[in-house]
Design an enzyme around this catalytic site. Structure first.
Site, PDB file in Angstrom:
ATOM      1  N   HIS A 208       0.799  -1.237   0.000  1.00  0.00           N
ATOM      2  CA  HIS A 208       0.000   0.000   0.000  1.00  0.00           C
ATOM      3  C   HIS A 208       0.828   1.282   0.000  1.00  0.00           C
ATOM      4  CE1 HIS A 208       0.865   0.211   4.340  1.00  0.00           C
ATOM      5  NE2 HIS A 208       0.597   1.495   4.207  1.00  0.00           N
TER       6      HIS A 208
HETATM    7  C1  UD1 Z   1      -1.685   6.000   5.550  1.00  0.00           C
HETATM    8  C2  UD1 Z   1      -0.389   6.517   6.160  1.00  0.00           C
HETATM    9  C3  UD1 Z   1       0.632   5.414   6.278  1.00  0.00           C
HETATM   10  C4  UD1 Z   1       0.054   4.174   6.955  1.00  0.00           C
HETATM   11  C5  UD1 Z   1      -1.237   3.778   6.262  1.00  0.00           C
HETATM   12  C6  UD1 Z   1      -1.890   2.596   6.959  1.00  0.00           C
HETATM   13  C7  UD1 Z   1       0.089   8.884   5.633  1.00  0.00           C
HETATM   14  C8  UD1 Z   1       0.944   9.797   4.855  1.00  0.00           C
HETATM   15  N1  UD1 Z   1       0.194   7.575   5.323  1.00  0.00           N
HETATM   16  O1  UD1 Z   1      -1.420   5.643   4.207  1.00  0.00           O
HETATM   17  O2  UD1 Z   1       1.726   5.879   7.053  1.00  0.00           O
HETATM   18  O3  UD1 Z   1       0.982   3.104   6.850  1.00  0.00           O
HETATM   19  O4  UD1 Z   1      -2.144   4.873   6.280  1.00  0.00           O
HETATM   20  O5  UD1 Z   1      -2.907   2.031   6.157  1.00  0.00           O
HETATM   21  O6  UD1 Z   1      -0.655   9.304   6.477  1.00  0.00           O
HETATM   22  N2  UD1 Z   1      -8.783   5.251   1.062  1.00  0.00           N
HETATM   23  C9  UD1 Z   1     -10.012   4.655   0.887  1.00  0.00           C
HETATM   24  N3  UD1 Z   1     -10.701   4.251   1.992  1.00  0.00           N
HETATM   25  C10 UD1 Z   1     -10.208   4.434   3.250  1.00  0.00           C
HETATM   26  C11 UD1 Z   1      -8.952   5.041   3.396  1.00  0.00           C
HETATM   27  C12 UD1 Z   1      -8.249   5.434   2.303  1.00  0.00           C
HETATM   28  O7  UD1 Z   1     -10.499   4.502  -0.236  1.00  0.00           O
HETATM   29  O8  UD1 Z   1     -10.869   4.063   4.228  1.00  0.00           O
HETATM   30  C13 UD1 Z   1      -8.033   5.743  -0.113  1.00  0.00           C
HETATM   31  C14 UD1 Z   1      -7.900   7.251  -0.069  1.00  0.00           C
HETATM   32  O9  UD1 Z   1      -8.997   7.866  -0.591  1.00  0.00           O
HETATM   33  C15 UD1 Z   1      -6.637   7.476  -0.875  1.00  0.00           C
HETATM   34  C16 UD1 Z   1      -5.823   6.239  -0.581  1.00  0.00           C
HETATM   35  O10 UD1 Z   1      -6.712   5.255  -0.080  1.00  0.00           O
HETATM   36  O11 UD1 Z   1      -6.919   7.519  -2.247  1.00  0.00           O
HETATM   37  C17 UD1 Z   1      -4.688   6.501   0.371  1.00  0.00           C
HETATM   38  O12 UD1 Z   1      -5.177   6.860   1.651  1.00  0.00           O
HETATM   39  P1  UD1 Z   1      -4.322   7.769   2.662  1.00  0.00           P
HETATM   40  O13 UD1 Z   1      -5.062   7.833   3.930  1.00  0.00           O
HETATM   41  O14 UD1 Z   1      -3.934   9.016   2.000  1.00  0.00           O
HETATM   42  O15 UD1 Z   1      -2.945   7.004   2.870  1.00  0.00           O
HETATM   43  P2  UD1 Z   1      -2.605   5.491   3.150  1.00  0.00           P
HETATM   44  O16 UD1 Z   1      -1.991   4.907   1.923  1.00  0.00           O
HETATM   45  O17 UD1 Z   1      -3.727   4.738   3.753  1.00  0.00           O
END
Ligand code: UD1
Length: 360
Positions: A208
């Site tokens: 991820h």
């Molecule tokens: C975040 C953390 C990372 C941690 C990870 C655990 C930062 C910079 N990164 O990364 O340190 O290891 O969480 O999982 O804070 N999304 C969904 N549904 C959700 C959550 C996210 O669809 O419930 C999508 C978001 O819309 C986005 C992508 O996933 O497009 C990334 O989500 P984001 O929260 O930005 O970062 P993570 O990759 O989860």
């Protein structure tokens, strides 16, 4: 009455905070207020963790997600500041290295509210990772630093933290506390039969990280390696929404068994039964260790360097050939070295005792 706020937003933070929340329930005259930024918002990424670990509903959900780093962090700071101004806590507890952590640290510090950082001192030394920026800034402005390992503590010493007006201890790792406590419950509560059958050997794999997922060549190479390994052994791949979106966009075909994001209890049960872990997650690297499993880490560096020193964690990056070569080498390993490097499973107690004794 001492008021403590925990700020969480992403999956691994719910697990870490659950241990602190359980511990704080043992103290008198402590009010623990949980604030959720909303960074992870899907039921499978958030609510299921609160239900399984019986964490109380957050008092606030700021509902901030699906934004760029700057917009997400900025909006969080604004909303967290309002909460802090109305709640007036004695301390804000922050966990790990996410954008929620960074936003909380900036909001609190500017209001002169003390910050306690759980999982302080970790460094990957890769300044291109958003997590590295978040943890360095949070550590630097924290008042209480709780290091999960000696190497994390040593990083702070090297960076001159002895000269800063903060308190720091090696507390051990709250994720180890969680693994010990919840693995006694997960075997009764998690049903993994839909994912694997009883006897089947399998590899547990997750991807991820932004630096893997958002670069098409890297993601393609990772998927090719996973597909190659899937020809020999079943690979269970619970997909983070970020990874799912990119894989669909690039139209990559996957031969592994793809599942939606799995709950914490399900992951624990899969960790107990798997033969190997492959991941770019920080938390899962350690969980593999807690359950005596080798881990192939799909990154060029790790914050959990002691696992590499113990030769149970192999750093391979995203190159297909390197991953496959390491996979065949790991298959030959039968010895697993284990040492008590993350404490005794009482990190949450050490943290809460230390914090509260400094607040009264
Ligand atoms: C975040 C953390 C990372 C941690 C990870 C655990 C930062 C910079 N990164 O990364 O340190 O290891 O969480 O999982 O804070 N999304 C969904 N549904 C959700 C959550 C996210 O669809 O419930 C999508 C978001 O819309 C986005 C992508 O996933 O497009 C990334 O989500 P984001 O929260 O930005 O970062 P993570 O990759 O989860």
């Amino acid at each position: 009455m001492i008021k403590i706020i925990s700020l969480v937003g992403a999956r691994p933070q719910f697990v870490k905070m659950a241990t602190i929340n359980r511990q704080l329930e043992d103290y008198k005259n402590i009010k623990h207020v949980i604030v959720h930024t909303g960074q992870h918002y899907d039921n499978k990424m958030s609510a299921v963790f609160f239900n399984e670990m019986q964490i109380p509903e957050p008092a606030y959900n700021l509902d901030i997600n699906n934004l760029s780093h700057g917009s997400m962090t900025g909006r969080m700071i604004e909303k967290i500041e309002k909460v802090l101004l109305s709640e007036k806590p004695s301390v804000l507890i922050l966990y790990g290295d996410t954008n929620s952590t960074l936003a909380g640290s900036l909001a609190a510090k500017k209001l002169h509210i003390d910050i306690a950082h759980v999982e302080a001192g970790l460094r990957s030394f890769n300044m291109d990772m958003p997590e590295e920026i978040n943890r360095i800034i949070t550590d630097r402005i924290s008042d209480f630093l709780y290091c999960p390992s000696k190497s994390a503590y040593d990083n702070l010493i090297i960076e001159g933290f002895d000269n800063f007006p903060c308190k720091k201890i090696i507390s051990g790792d709250v994720m180890y506390d969680a693994a010990i406590f919840y693995s006694k419950l997960s075997n009764k509560k998690a049903d993994v039969s839909k994912v694997v059958n009883q006897k089947e050997e399998f590899i547990l794999c997750t991807i991820h990280r932004e630096e893997n997922i958002d670069i098409p060549q890297k993601l393609t190479s990772l998927i090719e390696a996973i597909n190659e390994i899937s020809k020999e052994k079943r690979v269970i791949l619970p997909l983070h929404p970020r990874s799912f979106k990119m894989i669909s966009k690039l139209n990559l075909k996957i031969k592994a068994v793809v599942t939606p994001p799995l709950s914490y209890f399900t992951m624990i049960e899969l960790l107990k039964r798997c033969s190997l872990v492959m991941t770019d997650s920080g938390g899962l690297q350690k969980e593999a260790y807690f359950f005596n499993k080798h881990c192939i880490t799909l990154r060029e560096e790790t914050e959990w360097t002691e696992l590499v020193d113990l030769n149970v964690n192999m750093l391979v990056g995203s190159d297909k050939n390197r991953i496959l070569e390491t996979y065949y080498n790991v298959l030959k390993k039968n010895k697993f070295s284990s040492k008590k490097i993350y404490g005794d499973g009482n990190a949450a107690k050490l943290i809460c005792d230390h914090l509260i004794s400094n607040l009264i």
